[in-house]
Motif scaffolding. Structure first.
Motif, short mmCIF file in Angstrom:
data_model
loop_
_atom_site.label_atom_id
_atom_site.label_comp_id
_atom_site.label_asym_id
_atom_site.label_seq_id
_atom_site.Cartn_x
_atom_site.Cartn_y
_atom_site.Cartn_z
N ALA A 10 0.56 -38.98 -61.43
CA ALA A 10 1.43 -38.89 -62.94
C ALA A 10 2.08 -40.00 -62.74
CB ALA A 10 2.47 -37.65 -62.31
N GLU A 11 2.16 -40.83 -64.05
CA GLU A 11 2.86 -41.95 -64.23
C GLU A 11 4.41 -41.87 -64.21
OE1 GLU A 11 3.59 -45.32 -67.68
OE2 GLU A 11 1.69 -44.04 -67.86
N THR A 12 5.00 -42.78 -63.21
CA THR A 12 6.22 -42.53 -62.95
C THR A 12 7.01 -43.76 -63.82
OG1 THR A 12 6.00 -44.28 -61.24
CG2 THR A 12 5.94 -42.10 -60.57
N GLY A 13 8.03 -43.98 -63.58
CA GLY A 13 9.05 -44.86 -64.39
C GLY A 13 8.23 -46.33 -64.59
N ALA A 14 7.73 -46.93 -63.51
CA ALA A 14 7.11 -48.13 -63.69
C ALA A 14 5.61 -47.96 -63.40
CB ALA A 14 7.43 -49.01 -62.45
N ALA A 15 5.00 -48.40 -64.46
CA ALA A 15 3.26 -48.57 -64.27
C ALA A 15 2.77 -48.94 -62.93
CB ALA A 15 2.74 -49.07 -65.47
N ALA A 16 2.09 -48.31 -62.24
CA ALA A 16 1.72 -48.93 -61.07
C ALA A 16 0.35 -49.83 -61.29
CB ALA A 16 1.04 -47.58 -60.13
N GLY A 17 0.30 -51.00 -60.87
CA GLY A 17 -0.78 -51.99 -61.10
C GLY A 17 -1.75 -51.73 -60.14
N PRO A 18 -2.90 -52.39 -60.54
CA PRO A 18 -4.10 -52.11 -59.38
C PRO A 18 -3.90 -52.69 -57.91
CG PRO A 18 -4.39 -54.00 -61.19
CD PRO A 18 -3.14 -53.31 -61.50
N SER A 19 -4.36 -52.15 -57.11
CA SER A 19 -3.97 -52.34 -56.06
C SER A 19 -5.08 -53.40 -55.28
CB SER A 19 -4.13 -51.14 -54.74
OG SER A 19 -5.56 -50.82 -54.71
N MET A 20 -4.95 -54.20 -54.11
CA MET A 20 -5.63 -55.12 -53.56
C MET A 20 -7.13 -54.75 -53.27
SD MET A 20 -5.00 -58.21 -53.61
CE MET A 20 -5.03 -59.63 -52.43
N LEU A 21 -7.24 -53.36 -52.76
CA LEU A 21 -8.36 -52.93 -52.42
C LEU A 21 -9.23 -52.75 -53.45
CD1 LEU A 21 -9.89 -51.71 -50.27
CD2 LEU A 21 -9.07 -49.46 -50.89
N ASP A 22 -8.66 -52.63 -54.86
CA ASP A 22 -9.64 -52.74 -56.14
C ASP A 22 -10.31 -53.88 -56.38
OD1 ASP A 22 -8.54 -50.09 -56.63
OD2 ASP A 22 -7.00 -50.52 -58.03
N PHE A 23 -9.67 -55.13 -56.11
CA PHE A 23 -10.43 -56.07 -56.26
C PHE A 23 -11.09 -56.56 -55.14
CE2 PHE A 23 -6.39 -56.68 -58.83
CZ PHE A 23 -7.13 -56.84 -60.09
N ALA A 24 -10.65 -56.27 -53.82
CA ALA A 24 -11.49 -56.60 -52.53
C ALA A 24 -13.04 -56.42 -52.40
CB ALA A 24 -10.55 -56.30 -51.56
N PHE A 25 -13.17 -54.70 -53.00
CA PHE A 25 -14.54 -54.20 -52.87
C PHE A 25 -15.25 -54.61 -53.50
CE2 PHE A 25 -17.40 -50.63 -53.70
CZ PHE A 25 -17.56 -50.41 -52.45
N PRO A 26 -15.21 -55.30 -54.82
CA PRO A 26 -16.35 -56.02 -55.63
C PRO A 26 -16.64 -57.24 -54.92
CG PRO A 26 -14.79 -55.10 -57.04
CD PRO A 26 -14.42 -54.76 -55.77
N ILE A 27 -15.50 -58.03 -54.72
CA ILE A 27 -15.57 -59.19 -53.95
C ILE A 27 -16.52 -59.28 -52.76
CG2 ILE A 27 -14.52 -61.26 -52.88
CD1 ILE A 27 -12.28 -60.98 -55.36
N ILE A 28 -16.20 -58.16 -51.80
CA ILE A 28 -16.80 -57.92 -50.69
C ILE A 28 -18.40 -57.82 -50.88
CG2 ILE A 28 -17.32 -56.67 -48.57
CD1 ILE A 28 -13.97 -56.43 -48.56
N LEU A 29 -18.61 -57.03 -51.97
CA LEU A 29 -20.12 -56.61 -52.35
C LEU A 29 -20.66 -57.94 -52.69
CD1 LEU A 29 -19.87 -53.28 -54.08
CD2 LEU A 29 -20.91 -53.61 -51.77
N LEU A 30 -20.06 -58.71 -53.30
CA LEU A 30 -20.98 -59.91 -53.71
C LEU A 30 -21.07 -61.05 -52.74
CD1 LEU A 30 -18.90 -60.77 -57.05
CD2 LEU A 30 -20.85 -60.05 -56.97
N VAL A 31 -20.11 -60.94 -51.90
CA VAL A 31 -20.23 -61.61 -50.71
C VAL A 31 -21.61 -61.46 -49.83
CG1 VAL A 31 -19.46 -62.70 -48.43
CG2 VAL A 31 -17.89 -62.67 -50.52
#
Length: 108
Positions: A10-31
């Protein structure tokens, strides 16, 4: 399985941004893709180009089609290979798959 699919929160007052894991997984796959697939293929292609450039008259070779013979003449794009007495074929330079040790054809 939360690392593949983000849980619905559920959305709280501040919008939660993407976590570091969201970016790390595709980068690890590419490597991993590069290290396991692309780099070894580049090394094999480089070794094959070096082998082709080092071909010399008198070398015993195997073609991609499995013919074994001795190089008689080398041109820019074609190589004349003697596969038996008085039997000579012309193959493209790229069709040579391996160079055999000297004297291999006599042992067969």
């Amino acid at each position: 399985m939360d690392f593949l699919i983000s849980p619905a929160l559920a959305e709280t007052g501040a919008a939660a941004g993407p976590s570091m894991l969201d970016f790390a997984f595709p980068i690890i796959l590419l490597v991993l893709f590069y290290v396991m697939l692309i780099r070894p293929q580049q090394k094999r292609a480089k070794a094959h180009r070096q082998m082709q450039s080092a071909l010399a008259k008198g070398d015993e070779v195997v073609t991609d089609g499995g013919l074994m013979g001795k190089i008689l003449e080398i041109n820019d794009n074609a190589i004349s290979v003697q596969i038996a007495e008085n039997v000579e074929v012309k193959v493209r330079r790229e069709a040579i798959s391996a160079v055999l040790p000297k004297g291999t054809l006599k042992k067969l």
